[in-house]
Design an enzyme around this catalytic site. Sequence first.
Site, PDB file in Angstrom:
ATOM      1  N   ASP A  30       0.677  -1.262  -0.120  1.00 49.08           N
ATOM      2  CA  ASP A  30      -0.124   0.045  -0.027  1.00 49.08           C
ATOM      3  C   ASP A  30       0.680   1.318  -0.139  1.00 49.08           C
ATOM      4  OD1 ASP A  30      -3.302   0.500   0.798  1.00 49.08           O
ATOM      5  OD2 ASP A  30      -1.974   2.214   1.021  1.00 49.08           O
ATOM      6  N   PHE A 156     -16.708 -10.197  -4.136  1.00 42.10           N
ATOM      7  CA  PHE A 156     -18.055 -10.011  -3.717  1.00 42.10           C
ATOM      8  C   PHE A 156     -18.031 -10.055  -2.173  1.00 42.10           C
ATOM      9  CE2 PHE A 156     -18.026 -11.963  -7.831  1.00 42.10           C
ATOM     10  CZ  PHE A 156     -18.844 -11.274  -8.538  1.00 42.10           C
ATOM     11  N   LEU A 157     -17.130  -9.807  -1.507  1.00 41.61           N
ATOM     12  CA  LEU A 157     -17.316 -10.016  -0.105  1.00 41.61           C
ATOM     13  C   LEU A 157     -17.842  -8.638   0.383  1.00 41.61           C
ATOM     14  CD1 LEU A 157     -15.051  -7.814   1.574  1.00 41.61           C
ATOM     15  CD2 LEU A 157     -13.443  -9.582   0.612  1.00 41.61           C
ATOM     16  N   ARG A 158     -18.547  -8.930   1.687  1.00 35.76           N
ATOM     17  CA  ARG A 158     -19.224  -7.898   2.388  1.00 35.76           C
ATOM     18  C   ARG A 158     -18.379  -7.559   3.392  1.00 35.76           C
ATOM     19  NH1 ARG A 158     -23.674 -12.123   3.428  1.00 35.76           N
ATOM     20  NH2 ARG A 158     -22.162 -13.205   3.450  1.00 35.76           N
ATOM     21  N   LYS A 259     -34.671  -7.489   3.655  1.00 33.10           N
ATOM     22  CA  LYS A 259     -35.032  -6.809   4.677  1.00 33.10           C
ATOM     23  C   LYS A 259     -34.866  -5.399   4.717  1.00 33.10           C
ATOM     24  CE  LYS A 259     -32.163  -9.972   7.655  1.00 33.10           C
ATOM     25  NZ  LYS A 259     -30.716 -10.189   6.989  1.00 33.10           N
ATOM     26  N   GLY A 261     -35.710  -1.684   5.331  1.00 31.18           N
ATOM     27  CA  GLY A 261     -34.956  -0.559   6.313  1.00 31.18           C
ATOM     28  C   GLY A 261     -34.903   0.855   5.780  1.00 31.18           C
ATOM     29  N   CYS A 268     -20.011   0.445  -1.550  1.00 29.72           N
ATOM     30  CA  CYS A 268     -20.290  -0.087  -2.542  1.00 29.72           C
ATOM     31  C   CYS A 268     -21.366  -0.213  -3.455  1.00 29.72           C
ATOM     32  CB  CYS A 268     -20.069  -1.665  -2.664  1.00 29.72           C
ATOM     33  SG  CYS A 268     -18.365  -2.210  -2.034  1.00 29.72           S
TER      34      CYS A 268
END
Length: 438
Positions: A30, A156-158, A259, A261, A268
């Site tokens: 980085d 595709f990670l959350r 869900k 809300g 993202c």
Amino acid sequence: MKIGIIGIGFVGLSFAAVLGSKGYEVLAIDSDQDKVKKIIKGNTPFYEPSLSPLLQKALKKSLEVSSNTEKAVNECNLIFITVGTPTTSDGNINLNSLKAVAKTIGQTLTNSKNKPIIAIKSTVIPGTNHIIKQIIEKESKKKSGKDFGMISNPEFLREGKAVDDTFNPHIVVIGGEDCKTINKVKKFYEGFYKSTVPYITTNTQTAEMIKYANNSFLATKISFINQIANICQSIPGTNVDDVAKAIGIDPRIGGQFLKAGPGYGGSCLPKDIKALISFSESYGQSPTLLKAVQTANSQQVEILVSFMNKVLTSLKGKKISVLGLSFKENSDDTRESVSINLIKKLLKHKVKIIAHDPMAIENTRKIIGDKISYTKSIVEALKDSECVIIMTPWKNYTKLNNKDLKLMKSKIIIDTRRLLTKKKLDAKYFAIGLGSSN
Ligand code: UDX
């Protein structure tokens, strides 16, 4: 095989920690040296459950962290680029970081004997892989497919589930221009996952499109159920969660991301749908559905403010407690957080706000400053309050009880995530998607 990972954000750090913890030789890079120093000591620059111990394990085993991109280009066989791709104010994608990395890779390759595969994991609009390839070819005077390989490999990670999603992805998408390079990357993943993860191999632009289609569809599901929730709310006794559960059982619909809300936020979904709209318009398309999804999402918070104004007769001068500041639970991330957006709107009505969050107070302070008060105690947040609104579904908020409400000046609860529907609370209770008789 030595793995390079350039860009240590959520995706890069999770991937580096997961691979390093399993003994893969990983060099994570980085350009932010303060961030690198922190990570070398085993500290994650953001809150993500289970990531810190995994990072420490990886550092002890086989993870090296530095700012030396050239080293990664010279030594690694497979280099994943995971730098950020934010949107510009006009909705276009900002590829500056990615292009800068490509330039360094190209310049380093000029005098290198190494022939790495470059896999772009950052979310990018279709055609970007081609642009990056051209930069590397121009800078290195070498040829893709011969002297280095190019792959699109969206992630595709959350957030909040980054470690688990990296260990157990629902899919691996590999886009490339030649079978040899695609197969090498597939072999790497098969060696790591050793399970039945579905693989989709395709060309680079389709792989890039898959990520946008995926996130835009998730946003569409949320806006859809939010609209149904608003309708449910005007029919006394109706419960959107039962509606969502029932329609989600239909395999053609599927139960996740239903869900209701206050709207979707985060780094993202809002960014990706915006970029896809802007990209498709540049090709002369009219993405009416995507625009409607976006409009429905921004209306959700406006509807909340009007509702609060109605319930409290007027918002002016009222003391309101906001529970939850991060864009989702188990995260300290406040980027595009609907809660922050709500606070900004409430402040325009001259409301006094006290906010609670287990993790995101520091990040909120950077945006809102001292215009509101903060507390780490739920009871203190509720003291003298005239209305409490639950914005983020942190598990702790499900434990809220009559004792906690005791010191409220007027007991009004607005529950945007329906965490307290089963509780008998001595309060006026309203929830998104619950038709109340009030
Ligand atoms: C998303 C995608 O899910 C992930 O695949 C991609 O790699 C990155 O973007 P993330 O931004 O971490 O992940 O969060 P996500 O779980 O998708 O939630 C996004 C927002 O939607 C949150 O504000 C969340 O509260 C909201 N949401 C999600 C709902 O309102 N309802 C739902 O049913 C699901």
